[in-house]
Design a protein around this motif. Structure first.
Motif, PDB file in Angstrom:
ATOM      1  N   LYS A  30       0.834  -1.189   0.000  1.00 59.46           N
ATOM      2  CA  LYS A  30       0.000   0.000   0.000  1.00 59.46           C
ATOM      3  C   LYS A  30       0.876   1.249   0.000  1.00 59.46           C
ATOM      4  O   LYS A  30       1.860   1.328   0.732  1.00 59.46           O
ATOM      5  CB  LYS A  30      -0.918   0.029   1.230  1.00 59.46           C
ATOM      6  N   ARG A  31       0.507   2.236  -0.824  1.00 57.93           N
ATOM      7  CA  ARG A  31       1.195   3.519  -0.832  1.00 57.93           C
ATOM      8  C   ARG A  31       0.415   4.492   0.016  1.00 57.93           C
ATOM      9  O   ARG A  31      -0.809   4.503  -0.016  1.00 57.93           O
ATOM     10  CB  ARG A  31       1.318   4.065  -2.251  1.00 57.93           C
ATOM     11  N   ARG A  32       1.130   5.294   0.766  1.00 56.14           N
ATOM     12  CA  ARG A  32       0.488   6.322   1.577  1.00 56.14           C
ATOM     13  C   ARG A  32       1.089   7.673   1.268  1.00 56.14           C
ATOM     14  O   ARG A  32       2.301   7.807   1.073  1.00 56.14           O
ATOM     15  CB  ARG A  32       0.659   6.021   3.066  1.00 56.14           C
ATOM     16  N   VAL A  33       0.233   8.688   1.207  1.00 52.60           N
ATOM     17  CA  VAL A  33       0.663  10.076   1.069  1.00 52.60           C
ATOM     18  C   VAL A  33      -0.062  10.853   2.152  1.00 52.60           C
ATOM     19  O   VAL A  33      -1.292  10.960   2.133  1.00 52.60           O
ATOM     20  CB  VAL A  33       0.314  10.646  -0.310  1.00 52.60           C
ATOM     21  N   GLY A  34       0.694  11.365   3.118  1.00 50.80           N
ATOM     22  CA  GLY A  34       0.051  12.039   4.243  1.00 50.80           C
ATOM     23  C   GLY A  34      -0.913  11.087   4.922  1.00 50.80           C
ATOM     24  O   GLY A  34      -0.542   9.974   5.321  1.00 50.80           O
ATOM     25  N   LYS A  35      -2.172  11.474   5.029  1.00 49.38           N
ATOM     26  CA  LYS A  35      -3.172  10.638   5.707  1.00 49.38           C
ATOM     27  C   LYS A  35      -3.969   9.786   4.728  1.00 49.38           C
ATOM     28  O   LYS A  35      -4.966   9.171   5.102  1.00 49.38           O
ATOM     29  CB  LYS A  35      -4.130  11.531   6.504  1.00 49.38           C
ATOM     30  N   TYR A  36      -3.553   9.725   3.451  1.00 49.88           N
ATOM     31  CA  TYR A  36      -4.300   8.994   2.436  1.00 49.88           C
ATOM     32  C   TYR A  36      -3.595   7.709   2.014  1.00 49.88           C
ATOM     33  O   TYR A  36      -2.385   7.713   1.744  1.00 49.88           O
ATOM     34  CB  TYR A  36      -4.520   9.865   1.197  1.00 49.88           C
ATOM     35  N   GLU A  37      -4.364   6.624   1.971  1.00 49.55           N
ATOM     36  CA  GLU A  37      -3.870   5.365   1.428  1.00 49.55           C
ATOM     37  C   GLU A  37      -4.332   5.275  -0.026  1.00 49.55           C
ATOM     38  O   GLU A  37      -5.512   5.397  -0.323  1.00 49.55           O
ATOM     39  CB  GLU A  37      -4.410   4.185   2.232  1.00 49.55           C
TER      40      GLU A  37
END
Length: 463
Positions: A30-37
């Motif tokens: 899973k990739r995460r950016v800030g609080k978003y998956e």
């Protein structure tokens, strides 16, 4: 010979297991950016890719538009992208796609937008052909509501067409894609816009000439073309030769099919009028008898303040404003670890010696790892627990002290197969009896998550 065959068999099994494990790990990353998956790709264009994403704090799905900074700078698109973002943040209307947040990493810009699930209005037309008049009128009313609101905020879309009109789960229209929109500040001293843009079949005749045009009347023309398409199932102006197409648009050379009602013909003729100064206005349109039938004006609250600080920050290279991109996955559990955790072979101390209550237990689930984490968090908070999450591990701490201090519970999600997870729940600190009671309460809140509890798993029963 038999021994050699057995060795080869075992090697094949191990190789197959390793290959399956590798595929499973790749699928679960899973990739995460800030609080978003970040999840699957929803769409892709020349300068951006749109991904499905989920807000890990709220569980809310979003559409995450991802832009490559290098491409944006190379093609001198920075100002246009900033304009698109600023435009969408100004608009808060039930028939316009919302923009929630803008972020940037060192290499990318991320735009979190409302996730609309009903597809494009264009696809509905392609699949079903022309619409009944009452259905077409409903969509047209919602379109005019959105466009009128945008114009009142000094925003002109300039590329209205069925491909840029989305439908939500309830079938309501949502205007999207403000990449070619223009803010009122871009109007020159003569009070007109001077950039020719949009899709040829939907463009107003005055936008085809280099004499400037009014953004509001040009948008209204495009709305008229859309209404014609909804009712007819085909375009009013169409030609394989672009010059011939422009001639047809310039003199409004179109014919309404016989199934159009008199009211629809009259209205479309007033909208698709080549002279913008004599074209019907939105105010006049709202009073039109055909338009007003079954009309329901939108009711919404727009008191929320608009902050554009994140828009500016996304285009700065300041480290303090950048978000981190990171890759995560639940810990994968191989066959040997799974066997060792079954009841017959698990040699760990699962029971409190004094009281006989478990200090650790497990359950399996067919839900996704993030859904499991979110459901546990939602269940634990009402029970008085603080929740600390890191990747696929959680620490739950009871705010109220018990017999042996504050009960602390640790949970971790393991991946057993692409669609199967095992969740370990153990007492990290506090009283074992309190842990037992907590788990009983927790499990009643997780009925839709738990597939099998430890008692259901294979292995001989302990006496």
């Amino acid at each position: 010979m038999a021994s050699t065959d057995f060795g080869l068999q075992r090697e094949k099994v191990l190789m197959k297991t390793a290959a399956n494990q590798s595929r499973m790990n790749q699928a679960s990353i899973k990739r995460r950016v800030g609080k978003y998956e970040i999840g699957r790709t929803l769409g892709e264009g020349a300068f951006a890719k749109v991904k499905f994403a989920r807000n890990l704090e709220t569980g809310e799905p979003v559409a995450l538009k991802i832009l490559d900074k290098e491409k944006v700078v190379k093609h001198k698109m920075a100002e246009q992208i900033k304009r698109e973002i600023a435009t969408m943040k100004l608009i808060k209307h039930p028939n316009v796609v919302r923009l929630y947040e803008v972020m940037a990493s060192k290499t990318k810009i991320f735009i979190a937008m409302e996730y609309v699930t009903g597809g494009e209005l264009f696809d509905k037309i392609v699949k079903n052909g022309r619409m009944r008049e009452d259905e077409a009128r409903k969509y047209f009313q919602q379109l005019i509501n959105a466009v009128d609101y945008c114009h009142s905020r000094g925003v002109f879309h300039r590329d209205l067409k069925p491909e840029n009109l989305l439908l939500d789960a309830a079938g309501n229209l949502k205007v999207s894609d403000f990449g070619l929109s223009a803010l009122s500040q871009q109007v020159r001293d003569d009070g007109l816009l001077h950039t020719t843009c949009g899709t040829p079949n939907y463009v107003a005749p005055e936008a085809l000439h280099d004499r400037g045009y009014n953004g509001a009347t040009a948008d209204l023309w495009s709305c008229g073309v859309i209404l014609f398409v909804l009712l007819a199932g085909y375009l009013p102006f169409d030609d394989s030769n672009l010059l011939n197409l422009y001639k047809k648009i310039s003199c409004a050379a179109f014919t309404c099919p016989r199934w159009f009602s008199f009211g629809a013909v009259k209205l479309i003729t007033r909208i698709l009028y080549p002279n913008p100064n004599k074209r019907i206005t939105v105010a006049e349109l709202l009073e039109n008898e055909w338009f007003k039938k079954d009309y329901e004006p939108p009711i919404f609250d727009e008191r929320e303040d608009t902050n554009l600080d994140d828009v500016e920050a996304a285009f700065r290279d300041s480290e303090e404003h950048l978000v981190r991109e990171r890759t995560e996955q639940p810990t994968a559990m191989n066959a040997f670890e799974l066997i060792s955790m079954s009841k017959g072979l698990n040699l760990g101390n699962l029971f409190d010696v004094e009281q006989g209550f478990k200090r650790e237990t497990r359950f399996t689930s067919k839900s996704s790892a993030i859904d499991i984490i979110n459901k546990i968090e939602a269940a634990a908070k009402p029970l008085g627990f603080n929740v600390d999450k890191k990747n696929y591990k959680m620490r739950l701490q009871n705010l109220k002290a018990g017999r042996k201090g504050n009960l602390n519970v640790a949970t971790e999600v393991f991946q057993v197969a692409p669609c199967l997870h095992m969740v370990k729940v153990r007492k990290a600190k506090g009283d074992t009896l309190e842990f037992y009671k907590f788990y009983k309460n927790l499990s009643t809140c997780l009925d839709d998550v738990v597939w099998k509890t430890e008692d259901d798993m294979p292995g001989p029963k302990q006496g």
